[in-house]
Motif scaffolding. Structure first.
Motif, PDB file in Angstrom:
ATOM      1  N   PHE A  78      41.645  35.657  32.684  1.00 37.10           N
ATOM      2  CA  PHE A  78      41.270  35.077  31.388  1.00 37.10           C
ATOM      3  C   PHE A  78      39.768  34.794  31.301  1.00 37.10           C
ATOM      4  N   ASP A  79      39.231  34.131  32.330  1.00 35.37           N
ATOM      5  CA  ASP A  79      37.875  33.581  32.201  1.00 35.37           C
ATOM      6  C   ASP A  79      36.883  34.093  33.245  1.00 35.37           C
ATOM      7  N   TRP A  80      37.216  35.153  33.958  1.00 35.91           N
ATOM      8  CA  TRP A  80      36.313  35.621  35.012  1.00 35.91           C
ATOM      9  C   TRP A  80      35.079  36.321  34.441  1.00 35.91           C
ATOM     10  N   CYS A  81      35.132  36.713  33.180  1.00 34.97           N
ATOM     11  CA  CYS A  81      33.961  37.381  32.592  1.00 34.97           C
ATOM     12  C   CYS A  81      33.115  36.390  31.795  1.00 34.97           C
ATOM     13  N   ASP A  82      33.474  35.082  31.845  1.00 30.34           N
ATOM     14  CA  ASP A  82      32.728  34.066  31.089  1.00 30.34           C
ATOM     15  C   ASP A  82      31.245  34.074  31.471  1.00 30.34           C
ATOM     16  N   GLY A  83      30.416  33.847  30.465  1.00 30.38           N
ATOM     17  CA  GLY A  83      28.973  33.805  30.716  1.00 30.38           C
ATOM     18  C   GLY A  83      28.330  35.178  30.603  1.00 30.38           C
ATOM     19  N   GLY A  84      29.140  36.216  30.485  1.00 33.89           N
ATOM     20  CA  GLY A  84      28.592  37.576  30.365  1.00 33.89           C
ATOM     21  C   GLY A  84      28.925  38.172  29.002  1.00 33.89           C
ATOM     22  N   GLY A 111      56.230  45.305  34.463  1.00 36.25           N
ATOM     23  CA  GLY A 111      55.858  44.387  35.534  1.00 36.25           C
ATOM     24  C   GLY A 111      54.783  43.384  35.179  1.00 36.25           C
ATOM     25  N   TYR A 112      54.760  42.953  33.904  1.00 35.22           N
ATOM     26  CA  TYR A 112      53.807  41.890  33.538  1.00 35.22           C
ATOM     27  C   TYR A 112      54.237  40.601  34.228  1.00 35.22           C
ATOM     28  N   ARG A 113      53.347  39.926  34.878  1.00 32.42           N
ATOM     29  CA  ARG A 113      53.661  38.575  35.377  1.00 32.42           C
ATOM     30  C   ARG A 113      52.376  37.801  35.668  1.00 32.42           C
ATOM     31  N   PRO A 114      52.394  36.495  35.408  1.00 32.00           N
ATOM     32  CA  PRO A 114      51.285  35.632  35.829  1.00 32.00           C
ATOM     33  C   PRO A 114      51.278  35.558  37.356  1.00 32.00           C
ATOM     34  N   VAL A 115      50.106  35.468  37.954  1.00 30.92           N
ATOM     35  CA  VAL A 115      50.015  35.390  39.427  1.00 30.92           C
ATOM     36  C   VAL A 115      49.010  34.321  39.838  1.00 30.92           C
ATOM     37  N   ASN A 116      49.193  33.810  41.050  1.00 28.67           N
ATOM     38  CA  ASN A 116      48.128  33.014  41.671  1.00 28.67           C
ATOM     39  C   ASN A 116      47.194  33.977  42.384  1.00 28.67           C
ATOM     40  N   THR A 117      45.929  33.608  42.475  1.00 27.62           N
ATOM     41  CA  THR A 117      44.957  34.522  43.085  1.00 27.62           C
ATOM     42  C   THR A 117      44.143  33.779  44.143  1.00 27.62           C
ATOM     43  N   ILE A 148      41.387  31.077  43.481  1.00 32.66           N
ATOM     44  CA  ILE A 148      40.380  31.444  42.471  1.00 32.66           C
ATOM     45  C   ILE A 148      41.022  31.795  41.122  1.00 32.66           C
ATOM     46  N   GLY A 149      42.348  31.753  41.076  1.00 30.44           N
ATOM     47  CA  GLY A 149      43.047  31.976  39.808  1.00 30.44           C
ATOM     48  C   GLY A 149      44.439  31.381  39.900  1.00 30.44           C
ATOM     49  N   THR A 150      44.949  30.867  38.794  1.00 27.21           N
ATOM     50  CA  THR A 150      46.295  30.287  38.780  1.00 27.21           C
ATOM     51  C   THR A 150      47.152  31.082  37.795  1.00 27.21           C
ATOM     52  N   ILE A 151      48.438  30.724  37.702  1.00 29.29           N
ATOM     53  CA  ILE A 151      49.318  31.446  36.774  1.00 29.29           C
ATOM     54  C   ILE A 151      48.921  31.211  35.314  1.00 29.29           C
ATOM     55  N   GLU A 152      48.037  30.269  35.073  1.00 26.04           N
ATOM     56  CA  GLU A 152      47.503  30.090  33.710  1.00 26.04           C
ATOM     57  C   GLU A 152      46.375  31.082  33.425  1.00 26.04           C
ATOM     58  N   THR A 153      45.625  31.448  34.473  1.00 23.91           N
ATOM     59  CA  THR A 153      44.391  32.208  34.231  1.00 23.91           C
ATOM     60  C   THR A 153      44.395  33.631  34.777  1.00 23.91           C
ATOM     61  N   ALA A 250      47.776  37.538  44.210  1.00 25.78           N
ATOM     62  CA  ALA A 250      46.764  38.592  44.288  1.00 25.78           C
ATOM     63  C   ALA A 250      45.689  38.133  45.273  1.00 25.78           C
ATOM     64  N   LEU A 251      45.181  39.065  46.092  1.00 24.78           N
ATOM     65  CA  LEU A 251      44.210  38.696  47.134  1.00 24.78           C
ATOM     66  C   LEU A 251      42.887  39.429  46.941  1.00 24.78           C
ATOM     67  N   PHE A 252      41.807  38.692  46.938  1.00 20.29           N
ATOM     68  CA  PHE A 252      40.455  39.271  46.920  1.00 20.29           C
ATOM     69  C   PHE A 252      39.838  38.974  48.282  1.00 20.29           C
ATOM     70  N   LEU A 253      39.499  40.046  49.018  1.00 19.36           N
ATOM     71  CA  LEU A 253      39.083  39.886  50.408  1.00 19.36           C
ATOM     72  C   LEU A 253      37.595  40.085  50.612  1.00 19.36           C
ATOM     73  N   SER A 254      37.070  39.294  51.536  1.00 21.10           N
ATOM     74  CA  SER A 254      35.746  39.600  52.077  1.00 21.10           C
ATOM     75  C   SER A 254      36.041  40.038  53.504  1.00 21.10           C
ATOM     76  N   TYR A 255      35.898  41.333  53.787  1.00 23.39           N
ATOM     77  CA  TYR A 255      36.490  41.946  54.987  1.00 23.39           C
ATOM     78  C   TYR A 255      35.424  42.454  55.936  1.00 23.39           C
ATOM     79  N   GLN A 256      35.445  41.951  57.154  1.00 27.12           N
ATOM     80  CA  GLN A 256      34.477  42.416  58.166  1.00 27.12           C
ATOM     81  C   GLN A 256      35.167  43.364  59.144  1.00 27.12           C
ATOM     82  N   PRO A 257      34.809  44.654  59.114  1.00 24.50           N
ATOM     83  CA  PRO A 257      35.443  45.611  60.036  1.00 24.50           C
ATOM     84  C   PRO A 257      35.123  45.288  61.496  1.00 24.50           C
TER      85      PRO A 257
END
Ligand SMILES: Cc1cc2nc3c(=O)[nH]c(=O)nc-3n(C[C@H](O)[C@H](O)[C@H](O)COP(=O)(O)OP(=O)(O)OC[C@H]3O[C@@H](n4cnc5c(N)ncnc54)[C@H](O)[C@@H]3O)c2cc1C
Length: 394
Positions: A78-84, A111-117, A148-153, A250-257
């Protein structure tokens, strides 16, 4: 009229019946709009145009959602593009996804569904996580979990199922025709447009919308107006043995090989179907003419599978590989989508350049373009910032 295959010709009975009810006042002719490109942007545009009463023909060179719109993650925020510059488009589109899911039975059909992120740091050579600060299936060397995200956002769709479902509805209920064929060029003049297809097909209309994604710059008419380059990105789809173990996070990773190399930022989206989608690994490459010719790079696929197996033992070698694929993000030079009428070409519109947010922003883009074409301006989103006029040298 077409030498190309007409997939579906809707019945004309509705028009005949309504004029028969009042023979004195025949219905005014419908505005005829040709939409070029059957990705999410073209399909959403065709859907909202036809809902507003246009007679729409959509032309797609391969199949509906054959490219990025079928192979994307389908993550919505919902709001990750705010400010842009895309903020109001994204907010409107997130809400439109929610209402479309009700209208189209999206929970069941795509398969629409709200998710935590969550965001997570992963050190490939690190120790497995033994703390219960993350859902149990995430049992690899992860640390620093942050919501960084809830089922609302935040929410998700299966992008190919969504795009095809919307297309089906537009065809069945609003009479959109789909033609499989490659648009070679477009001519405008005298308030009319003509789309010329490879093989000799010709489609006439009152307006045309070019939603060609990363193929925009290959289209002669547009190459001097707007430059859209394709950024290749990869994904794999896995089916773990124990699908019930995987939660809707949903997972957003900062991944160090493990063996050095730059950190990566892959994303993991479990889907309600039980499959788990993993994407990342982008590179600058030439976009092939035919979307069916896009092949994933084997090394990139290997890395994504290693990432999956490192994050969760459920996503290791025992999981079934459902897809290994690649596609191209459509990116403009200033990283802002280009949506509007082409200067000097009345009746010819462009809608593309949505980069990594095309699934999120498809519905509001389609609704806004439909208003622009039918009413002359958009109320759902102010399109001024997206105008192609910004690329035209004064
Ligand atoms: C790996 C990956 C993951 C992503 N994840 C997300 C996500 O989670 N959330 C999100 O919001 N976005 C995501 N995106 C971005 C999103 O997929 C794109 O922004 C979006 O799909 C672009 O849609 P489009 O309709 O503009 O282009 P496309 O899907 O590329 O469609 C363009 C269509 O036009 C057709 N075409 C081209 N030229 C012609 C012609 N001459 N005649 C006829 N037809 C033609 C093509 O065949 C194609 O079907 C992701 C992208 C990638 C690559």
């Amino acid at each position: 009229m077409f030498s190309n295959k007409l997939l579906f010709a809707p019945s004309r009975f509705n028009t005949i019946t309504s004029s028969m009810n009042n023979p004195q006042q025949p219905d005014p002719p419908k505005k005829r709009v040709v939409v070029c490109g059957g990705g999410i942007i073209g399909v959403c545009t065709a859907y909202f145009l036809s809902k507003k009463g246009a007679a729409v023909t959509l032309v797609e060179q391969s199949s509906i959602a054959c490219a990025a719109s079928g192979k994307a993650g389908g993550f919505l925020a919902f709001d990750w593009c705010d400010g842009g510059p895309v903020s109001s488009l994204a907010r409107a589109s997130f809400n439109l996804h929610r209402s479309l899911a009700q209208e189209l039975d999206g929970v069941e059909s795509y398969g629409y569904r709200p998710v935590n992120t969550l965001s997570l740091s992963v050190t490939e050579s690190g120790k497995p996580n033994r703390k219960s600060t993350v859902p149990g299936w995430i049992d690899g060397p992860v640390k620093s979990p942050r919501t960084i995200g809830t089922i609302e956002t935040t929410a998700q769709v299966h992008p190919q199922l969504f795009t095809r479902k919307l297309m089906e509805k537009a065809m069945a209920e609003y009479g959109v025709e789909v033609v499989i064929g490659k648009v070679k060029s477009v001519e405008t003049g005298g308030g009319k447009v003509t789309a010329l297809l490879e093989g000799g097909g010709v489609i006439d209309g009152d307006a045309v919308v070019l939603a060609l994604g990363p193929w925009t710059s290959k289209f002669k008419l547009l190459e001097s107006v707007v430059r859209v380059h394709g950024l290749k990105a990869h994904s794999v789809v896995l089916e773990p043995k124990d699908v019930d173990a995987i939660s809707a996070d949903a997972l957003f990773l900062s991944y160090q090989p493990a063996h050095g190399g730059p950190p990566m930022d892959p994303e993991i989206y479990p889907r309600p179907t039980g499959e788990v989608y993993i994407c990342g690994m982008s590179s600058q490459e030439e976009v092939p003419d035919d979307p069916e010719q896009i092949e994933p790079n084997p090394d990139s696929i290997r890395v994504l599978k290693r990432v999956a197996g490192t994050v969760s033992s459920h996503l290791g070698e025992e999981s079934r590989v459902k897809a290994e694929q690649a596609c191209f993000l459509p990116c403009t030079d200033d990283s802002v989508p280009v949506i509007g009428e082409i200067p000097g070409m009345a009746g010819c519109y462009v809608a593309t350049g949505h980069s990594c947010w095309g699934i999120l922003n498809g519905p509001a883009t389609g609704a806004a373009v439909a208003e622009l074409v039918m009413d002359g301006s958009s109320t759902i989103v102010d399109l001024t910032r997206f105008s192609p006029a910004r690329f035209v040298r004064k």
